[in-house]
Design a protein around this motif. Structure first.
Motif, short mmCIF file in Angstrom:
data_model
loop_
_atom_site.label_atom_id
_atom_site.label_comp_id
_atom_site.label_asym_id
_atom_site.label_seq_id
_atom_site.Cartn_x
_atom_site.Cartn_y
_atom_site.Cartn_z
N UNK A 93 -30.16 23.69 -3.98
CA UNK A 93 -31.50 23.69 -5.02
C UNK A 93 -32.83 22.70 -3.34
N UNK A 94 -32.92 23.36 -3.83
CA UNK A 94 -35.11 23.62 -2.78
C UNK A 94 -35.69 23.15 -4.26
N UNK A 95 -36.93 22.20 -4.39
CA UNK A 95 -37.71 21.53 -5.12
C UNK A 95 -38.64 21.86 -4.62
N UNK A 96 -39.98 22.05 -4.51
CA UNK A 96 -41.53 21.67 -3.89
C UNK A 96 -41.60 20.35 -4.71
N UNK A 97 -41.12 19.93 -6.09
CA UNK A 97 -41.94 19.22 -6.82
C UNK A 97 -40.69 18.73 -7.39
N UNK A 98 -40.38 18.03 -8.47
CA UNK A 98 -40.26 17.08 -9.67
C UNK A 98 -40.93 16.62 -10.89
N UNK A 142 -40.10 22.21 -16.52
CA UNK A 142 -39.10 21.71 -16.74
C UNK A 142 -39.50 20.16 -16.60
N UNK A 143 -38.71 18.83 -16.70
CA UNK A 143 -39.15 17.58 -16.49
C UNK A 143 -37.82 17.13 -17.21
N UNK A 144 -37.25 16.02 -16.23
CA UNK A 144 -36.55 15.33 -17.03
C UNK A 144 -36.57 13.56 -17.65
N UNK A 145 -36.02 13.70 -18.59
CA UNK A 145 -36.27 11.80 -18.88
C UNK A 145 -34.64 10.92 -18.96
N UNK A 146 -34.67 10.46 -17.90
CA UNK A 146 -33.64 9.19 -17.90
C UNK A 146 -33.83 7.66 -18.70
N UNK A 188 -26.05 12.23 -18.76
CA UNK A 188 -25.26 11.67 -17.36
C UNK A 188 -25.70 12.21 -16.45
N UNK A 189 -24.95 12.08 -15.25
CA UNK A 189 -25.03 11.79 -13.70
C UNK A 189 -26.00 13.91 -13.25
N UNK A 190 -25.90 13.16 -13.06
CA UNK A 190 -27.17 15.25 -12.57
C UNK A 190 -25.36 16.08 -11.26
N UNK A 191 -25.76 17.47 -12.05
CA UNK A 191 -24.33 18.34 -11.68
C UNK A 191 -25.62 19.76 -11.76
N UNK A 192 -24.32 20.68 -11.12
CA UNK A 192 -25.47 22.14 -10.95
C UNK A 192 -26.08 22.21 -12.04
N UNK A 193 -25.42 22.28 -13.05
CA UNK A 193 -25.22 22.81 -14.74
C UNK A 193 -27.30 21.91 -14.90
N UNK A 194 -27.08 21.14 -14.68
CA UNK A 194 -28.31 20.60 -15.46
C UNK A 194 -29.23 20.71 -14.46
N UNK A 195 -28.56 20.24 -13.40
CA UNK A 195 -30.23 20.61 -12.14
C UNK A 195 -30.46 22.37 -12.21
N UNK A 196 -29.29 23.51 -12.77
CA UNK A 196 -29.71 24.73 -13.69
C UNK A 196 -31.07 24.76 -14.25
N UNK A 197 -31.46 24.04 -14.69
CA UNK A 197 -32.72 24.07 -15.66
C UNK A 197 -33.79 23.52 -15.07
#
Length: 261
Positions: A21-26, A229-233, A213-222
């Motif tokens: 996974x390579x991101x320009x930002x998040x 897409x942004x995440x909230x914890x 949960x913790x980060x995993x491939x399925x979650x990061x695929x979003x």
């Protein structure tokens, strides 16, 4: 080794390696209580983390203020009456703004905020008077929890025209409302807040996903999908909650740096 085993080994060797996974930002929104130790807060600061600091008063510890300064964007829960000293303390964290409840937008002392950015949380109806106040305040972020799926097209239109980045938190996944919206260009600043695992594909809007949960491939695929897409914890009490939040920050920071995991 049998012929079948040799074949399996050969096929595994030819299988493509998953692309990292390579991101320009998040954007990772972290909701944290002020009781957290300052060192714990500092460990959550990343290039795309947005801190939402829940408080019990308008006065913060010096160590907490120093930690706030590490975040590129942060909002501190404040309540009227505000005093000059409450806002002056934030000078040490110039990127920190005020997190306000919409019910107190005319509360005493809010003028001390001046040009400092604000985030406003709305619970319940969005009427014309509240919309007028928000337009005058020009907050950076607005979170609206109407408490019902019965949001009229007129309310959608009012919400879409408000300033800043906007999040709509519905009590459940919307149904047929989204495809009927006629303001596609205006809605570019609106995202839906959803729980992890709730589908909102019919809406085709941006989303802020509350991760459990913790980060995993399925979650990061979003993050690989076309819509923003942004995440909230919600960082609850306890070391495990802090560990989970740190794991998200570290994983997303690694993706920005392009590191292979």
């Amino acid at each position: 080794m049998s012929a079948a085993a040799v074949l399996i080994v050969a096929l595994l060797a030819q299988a493509p390696t998953p692309e990292p996974l390579v991101l320009q930002g998040y954007r990772l929104h972290l909701v944290v209580d002020e009781s957290r130790d300052a060192d714990e807060l500092r460990a959550l600061a990343g290039s795309g983390t947005v801190l939402w600091l829940r408080t019990s008063s308008n006065t913060l510890r010096d160590s907490t203020l120093e930690a706030l300064a590490r975040f590129p964007e942060a909002y501190v829960q404040l309540r009227p009456p505000l005093k000059e000293a409450h806002v002056r303390q934030l000078r040490g964290a110039p990127r920190a703004g005020a997190w306000l409840d919409a019910k107190v937008l005319l509360g005493a002392g809010l003028h001390w905020l001046g040009p400092r950015r604000t985030a406003v949380e709305i619970r319940g109806a969005l009427d014309s008077e509240l919309a007028r106040k928000l337009s005058a305040l020009r907050p950076s972020r607005i979170v609206w929890q109407p408490g019902t799926l019965d949001v009229s097209l007129g309310d959608w239109g009012t919400f879409a025209q408000l300033p800043g980045s906007k999040v709509l938190a519905l009590p459940e996944t919307p149904g047929t409302l989204c495809p009927e919206l006629p303001w596609r260009a205006a809605l570019a600043t609106i995202s839906l807040r959803v729980e992890e695992g709730m589908g909102t594909e019919p809406c085709r809007l941006g989303q802020r996903v509350v991760m459990k949960g913790f980060p995993n491939d399925a979650a990061l695929a979003l993050l690989s999908r076309e819509r923003p897409t942004e995440f909230e914890i919600e960082v609850g009490p306890g070391e495990r909650e802090l560990e989970r939040a740190r794991a998200w920050v570290q994983r997303l920071e690694a993706a920005v740096r392009g590191e292979r995991r």
